[in-house]
Each structure stands twice: as structure tokens, then as C-alpha cells.
Design a protein around this motif. Sequence first.
Motif, mmCIF file in Angstrom:
data_model
loop_
_atom_site.group_PDB
_atom_site.id
_atom_site.type_symbol
_atom_site.label_atom_id
_atom_site.label_comp_id
_atom_site.label_asym_id
_atom_site.label_seq_id
_atom_site.Cartn_x
_atom_site.Cartn_y
_atom_site.Cartn_z
ATOM 1 N N GLY A 171 0.808 -1.210 0.000
ATOM 2 C CA GLY A 171 0.000 0.000 0.000
ATOM 3 C C GLY A 171 0.842 1.261 0.000
ATOM 4 N N ILE A 172 1.890 1.303 0.832
ATOM 5 C CA ILE A 172 2.713 2.511 0.895
ATOM 6 C C ILE A 172 3.559 2.665 -0.362
ATOM 7 C CG2 ILE A 172 4.645 1.441 2.113
ATOM 8 C CD1 ILE A 172 3.228 4.985 2.617
ATOM 9 N N VAL A 173 4.018 1.531 -0.930
ATOM 10 C CA VAL A 173 4.811 1.604 -2.166
ATOM 11 C C VAL A 173 3.960 2.127 -3.314
ATOM 12 C CG1 VAL A 173 6.006 0.219 -3.905
ATOM 13 C CG2 VAL A 173 6.462 -0.161 -1.473
ATOM 14 N N ILE A 174 2.744 1.616 -3.446
ATOM 15 C CA ILE A 174 1.848 2.092 -4.510
ATOM 16 C C ILE A 174 1.535 3.572 -4.314
ATOM 17 C CG2 ILE A 174 -0.478 1.873 -5.454
ATOM 18 C CD1 ILE A 174 -0.305 -1.130 -4.846
ATOM 19 N N THR A 175 1.323 3.971 -3.049
ATOM 20 C CA THR A 175 1.047 5.383 -2.768
ATOM 21 C C THR A 175 2.232 6.258 -3.162
ATOM 22 O OG1 THR A 175 -0.387 4.745 -0.924
ATOM 23 C CG2 THR A 175 0.408 7.013 -0.967
ATOM 24 N N ILE A 176 3.461 5.803 -2.844
ATOM 25 C CA ILE A 176 4.665 6.565 -3.218
ATOM 26 C C ILE A 176 4.754 6.699 -4.730
ATOM 27 C CG2 ILE A 176 7.187 6.488 -3.251
ATOM 28 C CD1 ILE A 176 7.067 5.229 -0.459
ATOM 29 N N ALA A 177 4.461 5.605 -5.438
ATOM 30 C CA ALA A 177 4.544 5.635 -6.900
ATOM 31 C C ALA A 177 3.547 6.626 -7.489
ATOM 32 C CB ALA A 177 4.300 4.233 -7.454
ATOM 33 N N ILE A 178 2.338 6.621 -6.958
ATOM 34 C CA ILE A 178 1.315 7.537 -7.478
ATOM 35 C C ILE A 178 1.687 8.986 -7.175
ATOM 36 C CG2 ILE A 178 -1.102 8.240 -7.248
ATOM 37 C CD1 ILE A 178 -1.778 5.303 -6.698
ATOM 38 N N LEU A 179 2.124 9.246 -5.939
ATOM 39 C CA LEU A 179 2.485 10.615 -5.568
ATOM 40 C C LEU A 179 3.720 11.100 -6.332
ATOM 41 C CD1 LEU A 179 1.914 10.484 -1.697
ATOM 42 C CD2 LEU A 179 0.445 11.525 -3.428
ATOM 43 N N GLU A 180 4.645 10.195 -6.585
ATOM 44 C CA GLU A 180 5.855 10.576 -7.325
ATOM 45 C C GLU A 180 5.510 10.972 -8.755
ATOM 46 O OE1 GLU A 180 9.525 10.728 -9.392
ATOM 47 O OE2 GLU A 180 7.903 9.300 -9.842
ATOM 48 N N PHE A 181 4.456 10.336 -9.297
ATOM 49 C CA PHE A 181 4.019 10.665 -10.652
ATOM 50 C C PHE A 181 3.477 12.096 -10.706
ATOM 51 C CE2 PHE A 181 0.759 10.730 -13.992
ATOM 52 C CZ PHE A 181 1.512 10.331 -15.081
ATOM 53 N N PHE A 182 2.840 12.535 -9.601
ATOM 54 C CA PHE A 182 2.292 13.895 -9.543
ATOM 55 C C PHE A 182 3.190 14.823 -8.720
ATOM 56 C CE2 PHE A 182 -1.411 11.128 -10.140
ATOM 57 C CZ PHE A 182 -2.018 11.730 -11.237
ATOM 58 N N HIS A 183 4.469 14.492 -8.655
ATOM 59 C CA HIS A 183 5.388 15.223 -7.783
ATOM 60 C C HIS A 183 5.418 16.724 -8.088
ATOM 61 C CE1 HIS A 183 8.823 16.221 -5.353
ATOM 62 N NE2 HIS A 183 9.510 16.635 -6.426
ATOM 63 N N SER A 184 5.338 17.062 -9.346
ATOM 64 C CA SER A 184 5.439 18.476 -9.725
ATOM 65 C C SER A 184 4.199 19.274 -9.351
ATOM 66 C CB SER A 184 5.686 18.585 -11.244
ATOM 67 O OG SER A 184 4.612 17.977 -11.958
ATOM 68 N N ARG A 185 3.104 18.606 -9.020
ATOM 69 C CA ARG A 185 1.840 19.296 -8.755
ATOM 70 C C ARG A 185 1.500 19.360 -7.262
ATOM 71 N NH1 ARG A 185 -2.005 16.513 -13.424
ATOM 72 N NH2 ARG A 185 -0.590 16.895 -15.193
ATOM 73 N N ILE A 186 2.215 18.649 -6.431
ATOM 74 C CA ILE A 186 1.910 18.648 -4.997
ATOM 75 C C ILE A 186 3.163 18.998 -4.223
ATOM 76 C CG2 ILE A 186 0.019 16.981 -5.149
ATOM 77 C CD1 ILE A 186 1.948 14.796 -4.388
ATOM 78 N N ASN A 187 2.973 19.551 -3.034
ATOM 79 C CA ASN A 187 4.122 19.913 -2.209
ATOM 80 C C ASN A 187 4.388 18.834 -1.163
ATOM 81 O OD1 ASN A 187 2.280 20.334 -0.055
ATOM 82 N ND2 ASN A 187 1.904 22.425 -0.783
ATOM 83 N N SER A 188 5.501 18.996 -0.468
ATOM 84 C CA SER A 188 5.924 17.981 0.500
ATOM 85 C C SER A 188 4.977 17.887 1.690
ATOM 86 C CB SER A 188 7.344 18.297 0.987
ATOM 87 O OG SER A 188 7.386 19.600 1.581
ATOM 88 N N THR A 189 4.314 18.985 2.035
ATOM 89 C CA THR A 189 3.370 18.953 3.159
ATOM 90 C C THR A 189 2.193 18.028 2.856
ATOM 91 O OG1 THR A 189 3.967 21.226 3.747
ATOM 92 C CG2 THR A 189 1.906 20.355 4.647
ATOM 93 N N THR A 190 1.676 18.126 1.638
ATOM 94 C CA THR A 190 0.569 17.247 1.232
ATOM 95 C C THR A 190 1.004 15.794 1.242
ATOM 96 O OG1 THR A 190 -0.331 19.014 -0.156
ATOM 97 C CG2 THR A 190 -1.099 16.776 -0.586
ATOM 98 N N VAL A 191 2.217 15.539 0.748
ATOM 99 C CA VAL A 191 2.741 14.175 0.731
ATOM 100 C C VAL A 191 2.843 13.628 2.153
ATOM 101 C CG1 VAL A 191 4.744 12.750 0.173
ATOM 102 C CG2 VAL A 191 3.984 14.513 -1.433
#
Length: 279
Positions: free
Chosen positions: A21-41
Motif C-alpha cells: 500500500g505505501i509503495v503504490i502510494t509513493i509511486a502515485i504521488l511521485e508521478f504527480f510530484h510536480s503538482r503537490i508539495n511535500s506537506t501534502t505528501v
Amino acid sequence: MRRDQNFNFSTFQRYFIAVAGIVITIAILEFFHSRINSTTVAFIFLTIVLFVATFLGRNPALLVSLVAMLGFNYFFLPPVRTWTISDPQNLVAWAMFTITSIIVGQLSASVKRRAEEAEKQKDEIKNLYDELQTAFEKASETEALRRSEKLKTALLDAVTHDLRTPLTSIKASITTLLEDEKNGAENFRLDNDNRREFLAVINEETDRLNDFIEGMVELARIEAGELNLRQTWSEIPEIIQSALNRAEPFLKDSHIKIMLEKDLPLICADSNLLAEVLY
């Protein structure tokens, strides 16, 4: 019924689901890395840790916290895709995230464990209550049966007495009359008044026995719910007089004085049954 929040997964399955679950979440968030900030992550990672702690347990949550910490550092804190943190503020943020995720996971798991323990205690108390209630019901049934048997014995004794009394009088009177008849005219012992007296006793006791049997039949009807009340508007003095008439053979040597208020209202009832209640 208590719900099993670990879904009956094996230990390996719980760890695998947590890490996946955490690996899939990291992969999805990394794909949108340019659109979200570290606080949201960080907030999303904390949510994942909380979810794992709640549904999969403390140890899987601890493992997810460590994986999230590494993923947060490697993929989302500059310079990305390195283990180096150049900005001191990001280092503080990473450290706070790590501490917070571990604490949140452990607290959530602890709350879950206490909730399960409370639910278990609740079930134990309920089972104990059910056992006590069953024991009390059995004890009550035993006591009710004992009292029922005692009541049956008392009722049988009363019925036997009420049957034996008129039968004894009838038997004695008939025996006396038969003995007198057997002796013949030469040994005549009873005059006409005596014979009439014995015949009157037989008649009265027969009526008494008949009334008793009718009363038993009425009682059986009451218990069976088949008693039909014949309700009419009746005067109270008439009901009392009817009861006195029924008891007249036993009141020859007694003086009964009835004192009633004047102008008593009529009552709607079964006058015959009320008279039987009085006597």
C-alpha cells in the motif's frame, strides 16, 4: 457481535498489504510530484500509517512508517532521488514527519488494542450476565415447580375435605335409615320427625355436594378461559341475600346482621357468580 478489524489476515499478508500500500502510494504521488508539495505528501503518508495501524496492527504500521520515511526523503525532499537533505528546514520536516508517523501509528494501534480489549470485556460481561440469568431462571423454575406441587397438594387436601364432609353426612344418615328399616316395626326406633330430619340432612348435603361440583366446573372454565359472564344490572342487597340463601343450612344457629348504606347504586355484574364468591 464484535468485528475483527484485522480481517483474519496472516502475519505475512498483513505486512505485505501494508508495504504494498505505501509503495503504490509513493509511486502515485511521485508521478504527480510536480503538482503537490511535500506537506501534502507528508499528510497522505500519515493517513496511510494511521489506516495500517487501525486495520493491520502496530508492527505493520511501524514498518510502513519506516518505508514512508525513506520514500519521503528519497522522492519528495530536494535534492530528490538522493538520500541527502540539503535544506536544514527539510531536514527538520523529515525528522518531524518520521517521529509523527511512528507516534501516530503506535497510538492508533494502542487505541485499537484497547478498544478490542474493552469489547472483549464487554462480551465476557454479557456472557456472565447470560449465565447468571439462565441460573436464576432455572432456580425460579425449580421454585415455581416446588410451589406448584405444594399448591396442588393443598388443593387436593381441600377438595378431599369438601367432598368427604357431605358424603360422610349422607352416608351416616342413609345408614341410620337403613338400620331402622332393617329392624322392622317391632323394634321401631325413629319417629317420623327423626326420619324427616335425616332425609333433610341427605337433601341438604346432596345440594352442598352438587354446588361444590358446579364450583369446580366453573373453576375449570375460568382456567380454560371459557367462562361466559352473564352481566346484568343488579342490586347489592339481592346479591348478599342470594349468598345467605345458599348458606342458610349452615346458619340455622347463627344470627346474621347486614348493614348497608342506603341508596346504593346498581352494579353491572354476574350476580350468581358474585353470590358464589360470597359463599
